[in-house]
Design a protein around this motif. Structure first.
Motif, PDB file in Angstrom:
ATOM      1  N   ASP A  83       0.852  -1.204   0.000  1.00 61.54           N
ATOM      2  CA  ASP A  83       0.000   0.000   0.000  1.00 61.54           C
ATOM      3  C   ASP A  83       0.876   1.239   0.000  1.00 61.54           C
ATOM      4  O   ASP A  83       1.155   1.841   1.037  1.00 61.54           O
ATOM      5  CB  ASP A  83      -0.914  -0.039   1.229  1.00 61.54           C
ATOM      6  CG  ASP A  83      -1.853   1.165   1.275  1.00 61.54           C
ATOM      7  OD1 ASP A  83      -2.018   1.834   0.221  1.00 61.54           O
ATOM      8  OD2 ASP A  83      -2.426   1.442   2.351  1.00 61.54           O
ATOM      9  N   ARG A  84       1.349   1.645  -1.186  1.00 60.10           N
ATOM     10  CA  ARG A  84       2.277   2.779  -1.287  1.00 60.10           C
ATOM     11  C   ARG A  84       1.590   4.140  -1.119  1.00 60.10           C
ATOM     12  O   ARG A  84       2.248   5.130  -0.861  1.00 60.10           O
ATOM     13  CB  ARG A  84       3.014   2.728  -2.618  1.00 60.10           C
ATOM     14  CG  ARG A  84       2.130   2.754  -3.844  1.00 60.10           C
ATOM     15  CD  ARG A  84       2.949   2.594  -5.115  1.00 60.10           C
ATOM     16  NE  ARG A  84       2.134   2.545  -6.306  1.00 60.10           N
ATOM     17  CZ  ARG A  84       1.676   3.614  -6.949  1.00 60.10           C
ATOM     18  NH1 ARG A  84       1.976   4.831  -6.508  1.00 60.10           N
ATOM     19  NH2 ARG A  84       0.947   3.487  -8.042  1.00 60.10           N
ATOM     20  N   LEU A  85       0.247   4.199  -1.242  1.00 62.99           N
ATOM     21  CA  LEU A  85      -0.470   5.471  -1.099  1.00 62.99           C
ATOM     22  C   LEU A  85      -1.153   5.626   0.258  1.00 62.99           C
ATOM     23  O   LEU A  85      -1.794   6.639   0.511  1.00 62.99           O
ATOM     24  CB  LEU A  85      -1.519   5.609  -2.208  1.00 62.99           C
ATOM     25  CG  LEU A  85      -1.006   5.630  -3.647  1.00 62.99           C
ATOM     26  CD1 LEU A  85      -2.176   5.786  -4.625  1.00 62.99           C
ATOM     27  CD2 LEU A  85      -0.009   6.771  -3.841  1.00 62.99           C
ATOM     28  N   GLY A  86      -0.996   4.621   1.114  1.00 64.93           N
ATOM     29  CA  GLY A  86      -1.644   4.696   2.427  1.00 64.93           C
ATOM     30  C   GLY A  86      -3.153   4.602   2.356  1.00 64.93           C
ATOM     31  O   GLY A  86      -3.866   5.252   3.137  1.00 64.93           O
ATOM     32  N   LEU A  87      -3.638   3.774   1.445  1.00 62.41           N
ATOM     33  CA  LEU A  87      -5.093   3.640   1.269  1.00 62.41           C
ATOM     34  C   LEU A  87      -5.740   2.913   2.438  1.00 62.41           C
ATOM     35  O   LEU A  87      -6.909   3.141   2.742  1.00 62.41           O
ATOM     36  CB  LEU A  87      -5.409   2.917  -0.041  1.00 62.41           C
ATOM     37  CG  LEU A  87      -4.879   3.587  -1.315  1.00 62.41           C
ATOM     38  CD1 LEU A  87      -5.270   2.773  -2.537  1.00 62.41           C
ATOM     39  CD2 LEU A  87      -5.403   5.012  -1.424  1.00 62.41           C
ATOM     40  N   LEU A  88      -4.956   2.044   3.100  1.00 56.77           N
ATOM     41  CA  LEU A  88      -5.513   1.318   4.251  1.00 56.77           C
ATOM     42  C   LEU A  88      -5.836   2.271   5.398  1.00 56.77           C
ATOM     43  O   LEU A  88      -6.818   2.096   6.113  1.00 56.77           O
ATOM     44  CB  LEU A  88      -4.527   0.243   4.719  1.00 56.77           C
ATOM     45  CG  LEU A  88      -4.377  -0.971   3.802  1.00 56.77           C
ATOM     46  CD1 LEU A  88      -3.244  -1.881   4.269  1.00 56.77           C
ATOM     47  CD2 LEU A  88      -5.688  -1.753   3.761  1.00 56.77           C
ATOM     48  N   SER A  89      -4.998   3.309   5.563  1.00 54.06           N
ATOM     49  CA  SER A  89      -5.277   4.281   6.625  1.00 54.06           C
ATOM     50  C   SER A  89      -6.526   5.089   6.293  1.00 54.06           C
ATOM     51  O   SER A  89      -7.292   5.481   7.192  1.00 54.06           O
ATOM     52  CB  SER A  89      -4.078   5.204   6.817  1.00 54.06           C
ATOM     53  OG  SER A  89      -3.814   5.911   5.601  1.00 54.06           O
ATOM     54  N   LEU A  90      -6.782   5.325   4.979  1.00 56.50           N
ATOM     55  CA  LEU A  90      -8.015   6.027   4.600  1.00 56.50           C
ATOM     56  C   LEU A  90      -9.235   5.187   4.936  1.00 56.50           C
ATOM     57  O   LEU A  90     -10.261   5.699   5.383  1.00 56.50           O
ATOM     58  CB  LEU A  90      -7.997   6.353   3.101  1.00 56.50           C
ATOM     59  CG  LEU A  90      -6.954   7.361   2.617  1.00 56.50           C
ATOM     60  CD1 LEU A  90      -7.038   7.509   1.102  1.00 56.50           C
ATOM     61  CD2 LEU A  90      -7.175   8.711   3.289  1.00 56.50           C
ATOM     62  N   ALA A  91      -9.115   3.878   4.724  1.00 54.51           N
ATOM     63  CA  ALA A  91     -10.239   2.991   5.024  1.00 54.51           C
ATOM     64  C   ALA A  91     -10.485   2.914   6.516  1.00 54.51           C
ATOM     65  O   ALA A  91     -11.624   2.821   6.974  1.00 54.51           O
ATOM     66  CB  ALA A  91      -9.964   1.608   4.453  1.00 54.51           C
ATOM     67  N   GLU A  92      -9.403   2.970   7.335  1.00 53.11           N
ATOM     68  CA  GLU A  92      -9.564   2.904   8.790  1.00 53.11           C
ATOM     69  C   GLU A  92     -10.194   4.187   9.329  1.00 53.11           C
ATOM     70  O   GLU A  92     -10.978   4.162  10.279  1.00 53.11           O
ATOM     71  CB  GLU A  92      -8.202   2.675   9.447  1.00 53.11           C
ATOM     72  CG  GLU A  92      -7.611   1.290   9.155  1.00 53.11           C
ATOM     73  CD  GLU A  92      -6.204   1.148   9.695  1.00 53.11           C
ATOM     74  OE1 GLU A  92      -5.689   2.151  10.256  1.00 53.11           O
ATOM     75  OE2 GLU A  92      -5.625   0.056   9.566  1.00 53.11           O
TER      76      GLU A  92
END
Length: 400
Positions: A83-92
């Motif tokens: 996840d190079r764009l930090g999309l998981l943090s957006l989902a959290e």
């Protein structure tokens, strides 16, 4: 025996292990299978600037958003590294709201105004603006009520009532009970018994359209010396509401029988010429030459009192510009003669649209002047109308 609660049921020993949840071991390579998904989501985010929506109308976006939503709940270490764009943090950071969650007090609306004030409830003004609806102030309101008033020419009817009462007492005439919801078609010369009084139909005016149904204005004389002019539909209802109402059977076997019209009396009446006060441009522009020709036995002012609700009068008030008295002449025959005499002057394209959107073409209006009607009425009295005709080109009554 009282039923067990859910708590009591789940507290009992689980003999068969039904409540034991066994997690499936993660299949080998499942972490690697999620890497293409993160690549697709990354490309989607770079192109659209947002995460895929699992509720999107597009099938591809819905599929990608549903899979991503599932992976983001329990991401693996390989997924975090990819996840190079930090999309998981957006989902959290994106809170998942469920209808099962308890709402805070400040989120509970206090009134309907608070609900409709929400941005999600913005409604375009065109959607809530009423159209094709008649304002309450302009809805059909009666200008004239069919009240009971003293009959000024009751002396013309006294003999009819006396003769009919004697015939009923002697059994020469029969009065039949009106069955509930019976279809009644009153005609001139008919007798009814309503509220204990003999009611005589002295006049049945021109046909009109009300509420999409044919109707007439009646002149009814009662044996107590009063009269009223209700609509035929209203008179029907009053007969159906009166459990003692009766209709007096006519003499003879039918309209071809000479005795069938025995009860009908030829009353003197009035020829009237009316001018429309309609604001409709197509009618207003020809107001000075367009006139209605009618014949009535009642007071002319009462006849036209409810004109604005009567399609026969073009759904507008009228002005009486001339009247001519009849003496010992049949009203129906005189009216028919006048309408046939001026038939060439009848406007072919005259029509109105009633409040139900129905097109109506009244037949009692003509392009004539009051003087023309006056001359025609005099010719009828003299018995010479058949010797003349109305010339539409010269707008004159000329000899044949």
């Amino acid at each position: 025996m009282p039923r067990l609660t859910l708590e009591e049921i789940f507290s009992e020993p689980d003999e068969f292990g039904l409540l034991a949840i066994k997690t499936k071991p993660q299949a080998a390579g499942s972490a690697n299978s999620s890497l293409p998904i993160i690549a697709d989501v990354t490309r989607f985010y770079e192109h659209h600037g947002r995460l895929p929506d699992p509720n999107a109308a597009s099938h591809e976006e819905m599929r990608l958003g549903t899979i991503w939503e599932s992976l983001a709940k329990a991401p693996t270490e390989d997924l975090r590294q990819a996840d190079r764009l930090g999309l998981l943090s957006l989902a959290e950071d994106k809170a998942v709201v469920s209808w099962r969650d308890e709402a805070s007090e400040d989120e509970i609306p206090a009134s309907l105004d608070d609900i409709f004030a929400e941005d999600d409830f913005d409604v375009q003004p065109d959607l809530v603006q009423l159209r094709h609806v008649t304002p309450a102030a302009e809805r059909q309101l009666p200008d004239h009520r069919a009240d009971f008033v003293p009959c000024r020419d009751f002396d013309q009817f006294v003999g009819l009532f006396d003769t009919m009462q004697q015939a009923l007492d002697s059994g020469a005439r029969e009065a039949s009970l009106i069955e509930k919801w019976a279809i009644i078609e009153p005609c001139e010369g008919d007798f009814f018994i309503r509220n204990g009084l003999l009611a005589y139909i002295a006049e049945k005016s021109e046909s009109t359209q009300r509420g999409g149904a044919r109707d007439h204005r009646l002149r009814i004389i009662f044996s107590n010396g009063t009269e009223s002019d209700p609509l035929m539909s209203s008179f029907r209802k009053s007969l159906n509401d009166d459990k003692t109402a009766r209709v007096v059977q006519r003499l003879g076997l039918g309209p071809l029988d000479p005795d069938w019209e025995t009860d009908k009396t030829a009353l003197s009446g009035t020829i009237y010429v009316a001018r429309s006060l309609s604001e409709d441009p197509s009618i207003k522009s020809q107001r000075d030459i367009l006139h209605k020709i009618g014949v009535t036995s009642q007071d002319v002012r009462r006849r036209v009192a409810d004109a604005r609700n009567d399609p026969t009068f073009l759904l507008a008030p009228v002005e009486i510009v001339a009247t001519y008295d009849l003496q010992n002449l049949s009203r129906a025959k005189v009216e028919n003669l006048l309408h046939r005499f001026f038939d060439e002057a009848r406007p072919a394209q005259l029509f109105i649209i009633d409040r139900f959107g129905k097109r109506i073409s009244p037949r009692e209006w003509f392009y004539v002047l009051p003087d023309h009607v006056s001359k025609a009425a005099q010719l009828i009295k003299d018995g010479q109308l058949h010797l003349y005709r109305y010339d539409r080109s010269t707008q004159q009554i000329v000899k044949r």
